[in-house]
Design a protein around this motif. Structure first.
Motif, PDB file in Angstrom:
ATOM      1  N   GLU A  71      17.894  11.041  42.461  1.00 29.64           N
ATOM      2  CA  GLU A  71      18.643  11.274  43.706  1.00 29.64           C
ATOM      3  C   GLU A  71      17.684  11.430  44.889  1.00 29.64           C
ATOM      4  O   GLU A  71      16.927  12.407  44.977  1.00 29.64           O
ATOM      5  N   LEU A 105      24.204  12.707  53.705  1.00 32.41           N
ATOM      6  CA  LEU A 105      24.498  12.122  52.395  1.00 32.41           C
ATOM      7  C   LEU A 105      25.951  12.258  51.976  1.00 32.41           C
ATOM      8  O   LEU A 105      26.448  11.443  51.211  1.00 32.41           O
ATOM      9  N   ASN A 106      26.639  13.276  52.457  1.00 35.66           N
ATOM     10  CA  ASN A 106      28.011  13.506  51.977  1.00 35.66           C
ATOM     11  C   ASN A 106      29.082  13.251  53.041  1.00 35.66           C
ATOM     12  O   ASN A 106      30.244  13.049  52.710  1.00 35.66           O
ATOM     13  N   PRO A 110      28.868   8.157  52.932  1.00 35.23           N
ATOM     14  CA  PRO A 110      30.010   7.584  52.203  1.00 35.23           C
ATOM     15  C   PRO A 110      30.809   6.574  53.038  1.00 35.23           C
ATOM     16  O   PRO A 110      31.208   5.536  52.529  1.00 35.23           O
ATOM     17  N   GLU A 114      31.106   2.624  52.172  1.00 39.57           N
ATOM     18  CA  GLU A 114      32.403   1.982  51.971  1.00 39.57           C
ATOM     19  C   GLU A 114      32.462   0.675  52.774  1.00 39.57           C
ATOM     20  O   GLU A 114      33.014  -0.320  52.309  1.00 39.57           O
TER      21      GLU A 114
ATOM     22  N   MET B 101      23.318  18.795  42.245  1.00 37.83           N
ATOM     23  CA  MET B 101      24.143  19.003  43.451  1.00 37.83           C
ATOM     24  C   MET B 101      24.195  17.713  44.276  1.00 37.83           C
ATOM     25  O   MET B 101      25.261  17.278  44.709  1.00 37.83           O
ATOM     26  N   PHE B 102      23.027  17.128  44.508  1.00 42.49           N
ATOM     27  CA  PHE B 102      22.998  15.889  45.290  1.00 42.49           C
ATOM     28  C   PHE B 102      23.697  14.747  44.549  1.00 42.49           C
ATOM     29  O   PHE B 102      24.381  13.928  45.172  1.00 42.49           O
ATOM     30  N   ALA B 103      23.530  14.699  43.232  1.00 38.67           N
ATOM     31  CA  ALA B 103      24.196  13.639  42.463  1.00 38.67           C
ATOM     32  C   ALA B 103      25.717  13.766  42.591  1.00 38.67           C
ATOM     33  O   ALA B 103      26.431  12.769  42.746  1.00 38.67           O
ATOM     34  N   LEU B 105      27.369  15.022  45.076  1.00 48.30           N
ATOM     35  CA  LEU B 105      27.840  14.774  46.437  1.00 48.30           C
ATOM     36  C   LEU B 105      27.537  13.368  46.937  1.00 48.30           C
ATOM     37  O   LEU B 105      28.241  12.856  47.807  1.00 48.30           O
ATOM     38  N   ASN B 106      26.481  12.743  46.425  1.00 52.94           N
ATOM     39  CA  ASN B 106      26.093  11.441  46.978  1.00 52.94           C
ATOM     40  C   ASN B 106      26.300  10.278  46.004  1.00 52.94           C
ATOM     41  O   ASN B 106      26.371   9.135  46.427  1.00 52.94           O
ATOM     42  N   THR B 107      26.419  10.563  44.713  1.00 51.75           N
ATOM     43  CA  THR B 107      26.621   9.468  43.754  1.00 51.75           C
ATOM     44  C   THR B 107      28.023   9.481  43.149  1.00 51.75           C
ATOM     45  O   THR B 107      28.627   8.434  42.977  1.00 51.75           O
ATOM     46  N   VAL B 108      28.551  10.667  42.856  1.00 57.85           N
ATOM     47  CA  VAL B 108      29.862  10.729  42.195  1.00 57.85           C
ATOM     48  C   VAL B 108      31.002  10.860  43.214  1.00 57.85           C
ATOM     49  O   VAL B 108      31.990  10.133  43.153  1.00 57.85           O
ATOM     50  N   GLU B 109      30.859  11.774  44.173  1.00 56.11           N
ATOM     51  CA  GLU B 109      31.985  12.014  45.086  1.00 56.11           C
ATOM     52  C   GLU B 109      32.342  10.797  45.958  1.00 56.11           C
ATOM     53  O   GLU B 109      33.530  10.559  46.201  1.00 56.11           O
ATOM     54  N   PRO B 110      31.380  10.015  46.454  1.00 58.39           N
ATOM     55  CA  PRO B 110      31.782   8.881  47.290  1.00 58.39           C
ATOM     56  C   PRO B 110      32.765   7.929  46.583  1.00 58.39           C
ATOM     57  O   PRO B 110      33.729   7.463  47.190  1.00 58.39           O
ATOM     58  N   GLU B 114      36.595   7.308  47.754  1.00 63.45           N
ATOM     59  CA  GLU B 114      37.097   5.978  48.072  1.00 63.45           C
ATOM     60  C   GLU B 114      38.433   5.742  47.369  1.00 63.45           C
ATOM     61  O   GLU B 114      39.347   5.133  47.943  1.00 63.45           O
ATOM     62  N   THR B 117      40.961   7.692  49.359  1.00 60.08           N
ATOM     63  CA  THR B 117      41.258   6.975  50.601  1.00 60.08           C
ATOM     64  C   THR B 117      42.176   5.797  50.328  1.00 60.08           C
ATOM     65  O   THR B 117      43.126   5.540  51.082  1.00 60.08           O
ATOM     66  N   VAL B 135      38.917  -0.177  42.655  1.00 52.03           N
ATOM     67  CA  VAL B 135      38.314   1.070  43.122  1.00 52.03           C
ATOM     68  C   VAL B 135      38.237   2.073  41.967  1.00 52.03           C
ATOM     69  O   VAL B 135      37.222   2.764  41.790  1.00 52.03           O
ATOM     70  N   ARG B 138      35.341   1.403  39.736  1.00 57.22           N
ATOM     71  CA  ARG B 138      34.041   1.870  40.236  1.00 57.22           C
ATOM     72  C   ARG B 138      33.853   3.355  39.929  1.00 57.22           C
ATOM     73  O   ARG B 138      32.743   3.818  39.652  1.00 57.22           O
ATOM     74  N   ARG B 142      30.877   5.282  37.128  1.00 60.77           N
ATOM     75  CA  ARG B 142      30.110   6.513  37.320  1.00 60.77           C
ATOM     76  C   ARG B 142      30.407   7.517  36.213  1.00 60.77           C
ATOM     77  O   ARG B 142      29.509   8.184  35.699  1.00 60.77           O
ATOM     78  N   MET B 167      29.500  19.577  40.645  1.00 59.39           N
ATOM     79  CA  MET B 167      30.028  18.426  39.900  1.00 59.39           C
ATOM     80  C   MET B 167      31.467  18.686  39.449  1.00 59.39           C
ATOM     81  O   MET B 167      32.332  17.804  39.567  1.00 59.39           O
TER      82      MET B 167
END
Lengths: 214, 214
Positions: A71, A105-106, A110, A114, B101-103, B105-110, B114, B117, B135, B138, B142, B167
């Motif tokens: 990350e 990053l958050n 995102p 997108e 934490m970063f994973a 927020l920046n890899t899983v949450e986006p 989406e 959304t 979607v 995707r 993850r 997470m």
């Protein structure tokens, strides 16, 4: 001990510096920490040896003695925490710099991702032409707010910090879309980031790997 | 000094605990730090007083003396850094907890955002029915990787940490879609998070504000 990071063996962007190893290279250059780079092929990224380092099969990773991280946010944080130059000394200012890292990053990335996904993965779909403007507007909403906060300041919170490094890196991914240029204050902010000697060294280092052979 | 956080005056989820103040409440409960809550209306979130606290006009914010923060990731980080209970003592294990934490927020949450959304903002669009499965796939990509990493372990890296807190909070947003239940190991992981007394107190506290009046 010199840390080792991973990067694409050949970045899909052909050397534009948009892969996430550039953020980490930039942070290492800001603090004056030499580093080694291990290029990873797309095939190797899906193999057990790389997945043991990065569960999501991406780059960059960071290895330093018996510490292994992934990350880009976490790696830049680690670098900023262990070297002078990317976090302010004042405790409150440091907490705000970390806040901007997470915001980049958050909250900002995102929306930008997108838009990239809409172009790269769904550009050939029948809905693409009608949907792209909606996605771009969601990016604009964020940039309006960010631009209002930045105003005429050079950086997001006083002196340059890891928060700026991350925000500039995220905004750079937007340049090709033309949306960044709709916000001259933010475009100038990004240019200030790119003009930093440490960024230029990081950019040149990734370009040396990724540029198409002449 | 008791910190003050902001939360929706009435959360759009009606008390399901998916608004980002729940993460911060959970962190405060894990470390045993009392806190005050200032509810903010949607109108007030767009006004200068709130934008001065949160440039993107969202919740939560965090005020403690002369420190003001926004971004749930940054706030949880700040809490974890200043109290025992959310970061391991070992320096490498702490760096890995921050990585998670970063994973989250920046890899899983986006990917999860989406999907949200696509349902909430584009559910009435002509492309929605054909696009939603793309979607969701995707997100599945993850979750497959995350599930492979977690295996049969209770938490992502040894003992429970702020990385798990984040997470689990991110994965909770997926439950209504049914996608989480396709990964029994991750569904059990989320349930372990929800079973923690600190989470239950945090959930009850947000429910008391958000539940529809009987």
């Amino acid at each position: 001990m010199i840390p080792t990071i991973t990067a694409f063996e050949r970045s899909p962007d052909g050397g534009k510096g948009l892969a996430r190893d550039t953020r980490v290279r930039w942070a290492l250059e800001e603090v004056g920490q030499p580093y080694a780079v291990r290029p990873v092929s797309f095939r190797a990224m899906r193999e057990p040896a790389h997945l043991a380092l990065h569960p999501f099969g991406k780059i960059p990773t960071y290895e330093e003695g018996d510490l292994a991280l992934f990350e880009s946010g976490a790696i830049v944080f680690h670098i900023a925490e262990h070297h002078a130059g990317l976090f302010p000394d004042d405790a409150n200012a440091r907490a705000r710099a970390i806040t901007w890292m997470f915001a980049a990053l958050n909250t900002v990335e995102p929306a930008i991702l997108e838009l990239a996904t809409a172009r790269l993965l769904e550009g050939d779909k029948p809905w693409s032409r009608e949907r792209l403007p909606l996605v771009a507007d969601r990016v604009r909403d964020r940039l309006k707010q960010l631009s209002a906060h930045l105003g005429t300041a050079d950086w997001l919170d006083g002196v340059f910090s890891a928060g700026d490094l991350m925000m500039v890196s995220v905004l750079l991914r937007l340049r090709a879309s033309g949306v960044l240029d709709e916000f001259p204050g933010l475009a100038a902010y990004v240019s200030r980031g790119e003009a930093r000697p440490a960024y230029r060294r990081a950019f040149a280092a990734q370009l040396a790997i990724n540029a198409p052979l002449e």
